[in-house]
Structure formats: structure tokens, C-alpha cells
Design a protein around this motif. Structure first.
Motif, short mmCIF file in Angstrom:
data_model
loop_
_atom_site.label_atom_id
_atom_site.label_comp_id
_atom_site.label_asym_id
_atom_site.label_seq_id
_atom_site.Cartn_x
_atom_site.Cartn_y
_atom_site.Cartn_z
N TRP A 24 71.29 1.72 -30.23
CA TRP A 24 70.61 2.69 -31.13
C TRP A 24 69.14 2.93 -30.67
CZ3 TRP A 24 70.65 5.83 -34.73
CH2 TRP A 24 69.48 6.13 -35.40
N GLY A 25 68.34 1.88 -30.02
CA GLY A 25 67.25 2.14 -29.36
C GLY A 25 67.50 3.28 -28.38
N GLU A 26 68.51 3.23 -27.68
CA GLU A 26 68.46 4.40 -26.59
C GLU A 26 68.69 5.76 -27.14
OE1 GLU A 26 71.12 4.27 -22.42
OE2 GLU A 26 70.71 2.45 -23.45
N LEU A 27 69.56 5.59 -28.00
CA LEU A 27 69.88 6.94 -28.71
C LEU A 27 68.48 7.68 -29.42
CD1 LEU A 27 73.13 6.51 -30.92
CD2 LEU A 27 72.75 8.09 -28.74
N TYR A 28 67.75 6.61 -29.78
CA TYR A 28 66.71 7.05 -30.47
C TYR A 28 65.82 7.65 -29.46
CZ TYR A 28 62.01 6.89 -33.00
OH TYR A 28 60.83 7.18 -33.32
N ARG A 29 65.57 6.81 -28.36
CA ARG A 29 64.66 7.45 -27.27
C ARG A 29 65.20 8.91 -26.95
NH1 ARG A 29 64.39 2.23 -25.60
NH2 ARG A 29 66.07 2.46 -24.42
N LEU A 30 66.54 8.98 -26.61
CA LEU A 30 66.92 10.05 -26.24
C LEU A 30 66.78 11.20 -27.02
CD1 LEU A 30 68.64 10.55 -23.54
CD2 LEU A 30 70.75 10.50 -24.89
N HIS A 31 66.80 11.06 -28.23
CA HIS A 31 66.63 12.22 -29.27
C HIS A 31 65.46 12.43 -30.01
CE1 HIS A 31 71.11 11.64 -28.43
NE2 HIS A 31 70.90 13.21 -28.51
N ALA A 32 64.64 11.37 -30.14
CA ALA A 32 63.57 11.50 -30.98
C ALA A 32 62.47 12.60 -30.57
CB ALA A 32 62.65 10.13 -31.08
N PRO A 33 62.08 12.84 -29.64
CA PRO A 33 61.42 13.89 -29.05
C PRO A 33 61.78 15.24 -29.63
CG PRO A 33 61.59 12.52 -27.02
CD PRO A 33 62.62 11.88 -27.97
N ALA A 34 63.13 15.61 -29.40
CA ALA A 34 63.69 16.82 -29.90
C ALA A 34 63.37 16.66 -31.49
CB ALA A 34 65.10 17.17 -29.48
N ILE A 35 63.68 15.79 -32.20
CA ILE A 35 63.71 15.79 -33.53
C ILE A 35 62.23 15.88 -34.02
CG2 ILE A 35 64.06 14.57 -35.59
CD1 ILE A 35 66.56 15.76 -34.54
N PHE A 36 61.37 15.28 -33.55
CA PHE A 36 59.72 15.28 -33.61
C PHE A 36 59.47 16.71 -33.67
CE2 PHE A 36 55.45 15.33 -32.15
CZ PHE A 36 55.00 15.18 -33.08
N ARG A 37 59.95 17.43 -32.52
CA ARG A 37 59.31 18.69 -32.23
C ARG A 37 59.93 19.54 -33.23
NH1 ARG A 37 59.68 17.87 -26.62
NH2 ARG A 37 57.95 17.29 -26.72
N PHE A 38 61.23 19.34 -33.63
CA PHE A 38 61.83 20.07 -34.82
C PHE A 38 60.85 20.13 -35.91
CE2 PHE A 38 64.16 20.25 -38.50
CZ PHE A 38 64.89 21.37 -38.75
N CYS A 39 60.47 18.81 -36.40
CA CYS A 39 59.67 18.50 -37.45
C CYS A 39 58.51 19.16 -37.28
CB CYS A 39 59.57 17.06 -37.74
SG CYS A 39 61.25 16.30 -38.30
N ARG A 40 57.87 19.09 -36.30
CA ARG A 40 56.65 19.66 -35.88
C ARG A 40 56.52 21.23 -36.29
NH1 ARG A 40 52.33 20.19 -36.44
NH2 ARG A 40 50.55 20.06 -34.95
N ARG A 41 57.75 21.88 -35.85
CA ARG A 41 57.91 23.37 -36.23
C ARG A 41 57.99 23.70 -37.47
NH1 ARG A 41 55.41 23.47 -31.84
NH2 ARG A 41 56.68 23.30 -29.73
N ALA A 42 58.76 22.77 -38.15
CA ALA A 42 59.19 23.12 -39.48
C ALA A 42 58.18 22.59 -40.56
CB ALA A 42 60.39 22.30 -39.91
#
Ligand code: ZN
Lengths: 196, 536
Positions: A24-42
């Protein structure tokens, strides 16, 4: 993503589904930046984006067992993220009352291609991002869903709760509002639903 | 020539046009320059948009990376829990425990009324039991609180699995619990000759015990009369209480008028308008009294301590005396075997013939002198309180930033958290009285609840302070320094306000209710994350 990576990702998802914290930690590390950027835009502020990212991953982790492995993982993530953010924005009623209903009937001015080219030429991506901040919530969300998450019209319709045939209208309307802001005429107008 | 509109061009670019119409448009564009330009411009606009949106213009915050990369629950958290729990246990075991034992051995040896009230076994018989239970409960409370705070980092089943047994253990700890016999009625009577081989809980307008209770007696009544024998403690909430029989344990009496005529084996704690120990009365231990008037004609074998408006000493005090009040009259029949201290605004009157181990040490509480001295102490106390609160706030902000923010957001609603806080306070008292005092099942659970409530109560000021700071300096960005600055300012104002008489107290009542409401709502919001429906 090449097939080997694809297989690795699938395995990690399976491990995370069975409760493996490292996976899970690895999945998170992999995808957190993209999701954060998504949230940042939205979302309107960076603080909101941080909170939303954390909440989204909490949700994702809880719903991980329901994830269908035949769907692309990042697409599923974006769906969860989009629903979460849109939910938050709607709950805050950001400019909602002003933008429903009338939009459909509002005629859009046919653009002059030359002027549009000029406008694009003149503005940097940073200026575009700043202009996005002044868009009404739904317009902004529509653009983010389409041009950041690359969601299909069906997915966008589902998230925003509009008819599928209306998605194009929302996107085009959003572009018009953005152009107006970039031209320096009427952030306020755009925010209030836009002039003709 | 009929041109295509912008909508059609956009849909074409996005691949959303149906095939036949797309072919039509493609054919038209090949012929028509204006439409070709438009299509081109739109395409460039799309690229500009995707570029602007996907550009990695800022780094992902460390908070997001830091929290979760170690996996959930991380060893760091486990270690922190363990350390915290161990430290708490140590403090109880080596710090407070022995001190409590000391107090126990000495009867009423200490001078801190508050701690004696709280810790001298006010509601429980065995001292050792209480200390043991407190230690375990403290440990559990710490773990439960910690789990509550990091709940969002744990999977729900895991948290439940950990908390539930802990609660069960807490509830199961006092084995005597729930075994008590309960009697209700207009007039509860245990006649002479009847023996109840159990604890007895009796409620009703009048309660009379002429027989024997082999256990504790817990009473809620208008009129209590005990002429029989209670082998355990008597805990009484009574309009009038007369204890004329024999109580082997302690007597804890909350009463309008309390009269002790019989024999109490251990200590007496009394909150009463007036207390009388008749010449027949005999208290084997000490007495702690909060009363308007006390007429002590009988024998108290150990210390007497109290805040008593008017005291008349006619009998024996086997230990030392410490009384704070208005007047003290020591009659010629009185005997005090230990040192005596009286704090009041006039000299005690001591009749000739009274047997005193030493002259009564008297502190006349002169209003001016006292208030100046206590002002200084209050200010120092306030400064320490301010520092501690600020530290707690900073700790909370750095360790649980999400919780901090969501709670602060709740604080902003003002009315709602205030209502929630008041409700929690009232229901808390209700549950405590009902659960701990009346049913007696949940001494442990009650203490655990109180231990959980205390930190929430303490943190209340942090959020109200932060809210106040934000109101004054404006809501801040994510800059931690600025957030702390606002919290510091708000807390400072609150602590300065506390120095104002009356108004300060009222302000703090509001602050506490408001803040606890916000904290509870913050918890609630965090626990609500799961309830959102599954996204499509
Ligand atoms: Zn044309």
C-alpha cells in the motif's frame, strides 16, 4: 507503462488488497503526487488540496477491495478523487446557484481564430493556471477532469452529474470563460456565469 | 457555404463526433480556410490547457509524503504509543502511586484538599485497588485516546479490535461490580435482624437501615437513617442523614444535614450544610468536611480538615486540625492531640480548659494582603498555563495537522460547537453520576471517561485561541510559523482574560464548552470519512 510495470502494479494492488502495508505504501508513493496535483488544480487552496489528498487515499484504501483489476488503476483513482473533490466543492456551494440552468441557453460568440491564436501565443501556462483559479467551480472542474485526468465524456458526465450531451457545452463554455479572463475582460463576469 | 460551429469543431477534436458528421467536417475543413484556422486554434488551446494543467509546477508537500510512506500503521507510531504508554505507566506507578499510598497510610496527611478529594478513595473502599485500577485505566485511556487520534491512519477493524477488548477489560475490572442488590420504594427498610449479604443500593423518599448490610451501602434519598450495621462504606446523597449505627468502612455523605451519632470505622467525607458529630459519635479515621457549619462533639481519632464556615469543637480530635473558614470556637471540653491551623478572618476563640497539643496556629486572611499575594501567584500560574497550552497546541498542530485543521474549522461555526460542548458536559455529568455513583458498575469506565474528557477539555483552549488569533490577524496560509503565531496570540488573550475576576471565569466557561464541542466535532468529522458513498 510497459507490460512488466503493469504486472508489477497489479501484483502490488493485489497485495495491498490483502492488507499488505508495504504494498500500500508503494502504491501511495507512486500515485500521491498525481492525485495531489489533481486536487491542487481542482480545489481553491493548497491547504484544501492537501486535506483532500489525504482523505482521498483514506477512501481509496477502504474501497480497495472493491477495485476491479480490469480497470486502469489510475483512472479509478481519478474517479474517486474527482467525486471527492466535487462533493466538497458542491457542499461549499461555490458559486453553484449562479451557474446552473441558464448556461444551457446562453449563446456563445463565434470566436475569431486569429484572435484566439494571438491569445494563446501571448499567455504562459502559469497565467493559464492563475486564470483557472477564477473560473466557476464546475467550469474549472470540467477542464481539470478533461485535460488533466483525461477522463472520457461519460466519466465527466457521471462526476459532474450532467447529461453526457451537455459535457461538450460545459467544456466549451469553460474555455470561453477562460479566454475572457485571459483577455482581462471580466473575471467577475465569467464567475457570474459569463456574458454572451 | 455552411460553416461548422465551434462546438462541432471541439467535439471533432475530442473525438466525440459521430463518424458520418466527422467525415463531413473533415471534408469541409479541407476546403474551408476559416474553419481550418478555428480547428487549429482550438487544438492549440487544448494543448495549452493540458500543458498548463499537467505541468509539475510545485512539489508535493512533505506532509503528504512523510505520513504514509512508512506504511500504516507505521513502526514510528507504534513506538511512540509504547513510549507514551510506558511513560504514563511509570508516572502513575512511581510518581503518583506511592504518593497516594503515603496519603493512605497517613489517613489525611496531606494538605492538598483537591487531591485528597479526588484520590483518597472518595468513592471506593480499597486504596490499593483504586491505585491499581487507576494505573490500568490511565494506560487504557492513553491508548484509546491515541488510537482515536490516529484512527484515520489505521484501518477501522484494527482500531475496533484494539479498542473493544480494552473497554471490555476496563468494564470487567472491578469484580464486585454489578453484584449489588438494588431496592427502591417509598420507604426502604432493612429491619433489625435482616442481613443483606451484598452491597445495597437504595433509593426512595426515605431509607432506613436497622439491620445489617455486609457490603457497601449506597443511598439516594430525602431521609436516611442508619441504626444497623454496615460492614463496608456508606455513600449517601441524602437531604437528612443520620448515622446512628456502626459503619466499618468510610462514610461519604452529601447532605443538607448530616448527623453522626454512631461509629464510623474509617474516614468521613462530608459535603453538607451542617454537620453534627454528637457526643456519642466516633470516627475511627479522619474527617474531611466542606460545610457551612460543623458541630463536632464526638471523637475523631485522626485528622480533621475542612473548609467550614463556623466550627464548634467540643470533642476529641486525635490528629491534626486544619480548618479554613469564618469562625472557630474551641470549647472547654475539646481536646486536640495534633498541631492545629486555622485560616479565617478572625481569631479563634479557645475556652479555658481546652486541651491543645500546641496553640492554634492562626492565619488571619486579610483581604488586601491575601489578594495581592494570590494575584502574583495567579499571574505566575497563568504564565505557566499559557506556556503549557501553547506547547500542547504546537504539538497537536505538528503531529495531527489534519485533525487540527478540521477542528479549527468546526470552531468557526461558534454556535454549533458551543451547543455540542454544553451537551457533552451535561450528559457527561449525567453519565458519570448515573454510571459511577448510582450503578457502581463503572468506576473504571467512569474514570476512563473522565481521563478522556480531561485532555479534550484541555485542548479546548487551543482551538478557541487559534480561532481568536485567526480573527485578529486573518486566516493564514499553510505557513506553520504563522499558524503558531495566531494560536499564541489567541491563547495569550484568553489567559490574560482569565485574570479578570468573574468575567474571566465566565469567558473560560464559554471557551471550554465551545472548544470541547469543536474537538468532539473534529473527531466526528474524521470518523465520518468512511460514510461517503462509493464513487462510481
Ligand atoms: Zn467553414
Amino acid at each position: 507503462m510497459n507490460p512488466a510495470e503493469q504486472a508489477g502494479l497489479r501484483e502490488r494492488i493485489a497485495q495491498a488488497q490483502s492488507g499488505n502495508a508495504d504494498a500500500w505504501g508503494e502504491l501511495y508513493r507512486l500515485h500521491a503526487p498525481a492525485i495531489f496535483r489533481f486536487c491542487r488544480r481542482a480545489m481553491p487552496t493548497r491547504e484544501d488540496a492537501e486535506d483532500a489528498t489525504m482523505d482521498i487515499f483514506i477512501k481509496v484504501r477502504q474501497k480497495l477491495s472493491q477495485y476491479d483489476v480490469n480497470r486502469p488503476f489510475s483512472a479509478w483513482l481519478y474517479t474517486v478523487a474527482a467525486n471527492h473533490c466535487w462533493d466538497l466543492l458542491r457542499r461549499r456551494k461555490v458559486r453553484q446557484d449562479l451557474e446552473t440552468g441558464e448556461v444551457e441557453n446562453m449563446p456563445l460568440e463565434h470566436p475569431d481564430p486569429g484572435q484566439l491564436e494571438q491569445l494563446i501565443e501571448k499567455h504562459t501556462s502559469q497565467q493559464v493556471r492563475r486564470a483557472l483559479d477564477h473560473l466557476p467551480a464546475r467550469s474549472r472542474m470540467a477542464l481539470v477532469l478533461r485535460y488533466y485526468s483525461e477522463m472520457s465524456y461519460d466519466e465527466i458526465a457521471g462526476t459532474l452529474g450532467v447529461r453526457r450531451t451537455f459535457v461538450g457545452v460545459v467544456l466549451l463554455r469553460a474555455r470561453h470563460q477562460l479566454r475572457e479572463i485571459l483577455e482581462g475582460r471580466g473575471a467577475a463576469n465569467a464567475a457570474a456565469g459569463g456574458p454572451a | 457555404m455552411i460553416h461548422f460551429d465551434e462546438m462541432a469543431c471541439l467535439l471533432y477534436l475530442e473525438g466525440q463526433l459521430e463518424d458520418s458528421r466527422a467525415r463531413e467536417l473533415a471534408a469541409h475543413v479541407a476546403e474551408c480556410a476559416p474553419c481550418r484556422y478555428l480547428l487549429h486554434a482550438l487544438e492549440r488551446e487544448s494543448k495549452l490547457l493540458s500543458g498548463a494543467l499537467t505541468e509539475e509546477d510545485e512539489a508535493i508537500p512533505a506532509r503528504l509524503l512523510g505520513v504514509q510512506t512508512q506504511g500504516w500503521p507505521s513502526w514510528v507510531w507504534s513506538l511512540a504509543f509504547a513510549a507514551f504508554a510506558a511513560a504514563s505507566y511509570w508516572v502513575w506507578n512511581d510518581g503518583i502511586g506511592p504518593w497516594l499510598d503515603q496519603l493512605n497510610n497517613a489517613g489525611f496527611g496531606g494538605t492538598n484538599l483537591m487531591s485528597m478529594m479526588l484520590f483518597s478513595g472518595a468513592f471506593w473502599e480499597g486504596w490499593g485497588d483504586l491505585v491499581d485500577i487507576l494505573q490500568i485505566v490511565a494506560l487504557l485511556a492513553v491508548v484509546i485516546l491515541a488510537l482515536g487520534l490516529v484512527r484515520r491512519r489505521l484501518r477501522r477493524p484494527a482500531a475496533v479490535a484494539l479498542v473493544l477488548p480494552a473497554l471490555l477489560i476496563a468494564l470487567a475490572l472491578p469484580p464486585q461490580a454489578g453484584a449489588a442488590e438494588v431496592r427502591r420504594g417509598r420507604a426502604v427498610l432493612v429491619p433489625a435482624g435482616e442481613t443483606i449479604h451484598n452491597d445495597l443500593i437504595a433509593t426512595g423518599p426515605s431509607v432506613r437501615i436497622d439491620g445489617t448490610v455486609e457490603g457497601d451501602l449506597i443511598v439516594f434519598t430525602r431521609e436516611l437513617t442508619v441504626t444497623g450495621h454496615v460492614t463496608g462504606d456508606v455513600i449517601a446523597f441524602a437531604g437528612q442523614a443520620l448515622i446512628d449505627g456502626t459503619v466499618d468502612g468510610n462514610a461519604r455523605v452529601f447532605s443538607q444535614h448530616a448527623t453522626l451519632q454512631g461509629s464510623i470505622g474509617k474516614n468521613v467525607t462530608a459535603f453538607a450544610n451542617s454537620i453534627t458529630v454528637t457526643p456519642m459519635g466516633n470516627v475511627g479515621g479522619g474527617m474531611l468536611a466542606f460545610a457551612g457549619e460543623a458541630d463536632l462533639e464526638g471523637k475523631i481519632r485522626r485528622d480533621l480538615m475542612g473548609r467550614i464556615g463556623r466550627s464548634d469543637l467540643d470533642g476529641l480530635i486525635g490528629g491534626q486540625v486544619w480548618i479554613r473558614g469564618l469562625t472557630l470556637d474551641v470549647a472547654s471540653t475539646a481536646e486536640i492531640d495534633g498541631p492545629a491551623t486555622f485560616q479565617g478572618n478572625q481569631q479563634p476563640s479557645v475556652a479555658a480548659g481546652a486541651k491543645l497539643a500546641s496553640p492554634i496556629r492562626t492565619e488571619i486572611t486579610q483581604e488586601v494582603g491575601r489578594s495581592r499575594r494570590s494575584e502574583t501567584r495567579k499571574v505566575i500560574h497563568e504564565i505557566i498555563g499559557y506556556g503549557a497550552a501553547l506547547l500542547a497546541g504546537i504539538l497537536l498542530l505538528t503531529v495531527f495537522p489534519g485533525f487540527y485543521r478540521s477542528t479549527l474549522r468546526e470552531t468557526g461555526a461558534i454556535g454549533l460547537p458551543l451547543g455540542v460542548g454544553a451537551l457533552a458536559f451535561i450528559s457527561g455529568i449525567f453519565v458519570f453520576v448515573l454510571g459511577v455513583l448510582l450503578l457502581f458498575i463503572g468506576v473504571t469506565a467512569g474514570v476512563a471517561g473522565a481521563l478522556l474528557y480531561a485532555p479534550i477539555l484541555y485542548l479546548a483552549q487551543v482551538f478557541v485561541g487559534a480561532w481568536l488569533g485567526n480573527k485578529i490577524l486573518g486566516v493564514t496560509s499553510t505557513q506553520t510559523g504563522a499558524v503558531i503565531g495566531r494560536m499564541a496570540l489567541g491563547l495569550l488573550i484568553l489567559h490574560v482574560a482569565r485574570l479578570i475576576p468573574v468575567l474571566g471565569g465566565l469567558t473560560w466557561l464559554v471557551v471550554l464548552l465551545w472548544g470541547t464541542g469543536a474537538v468532539l466535532m473534529g473527531f466526528y468529522r474524521m470518523s465520518r470519512v468512511e460514510n461517503v458513498p462509493l464513487p462510481a
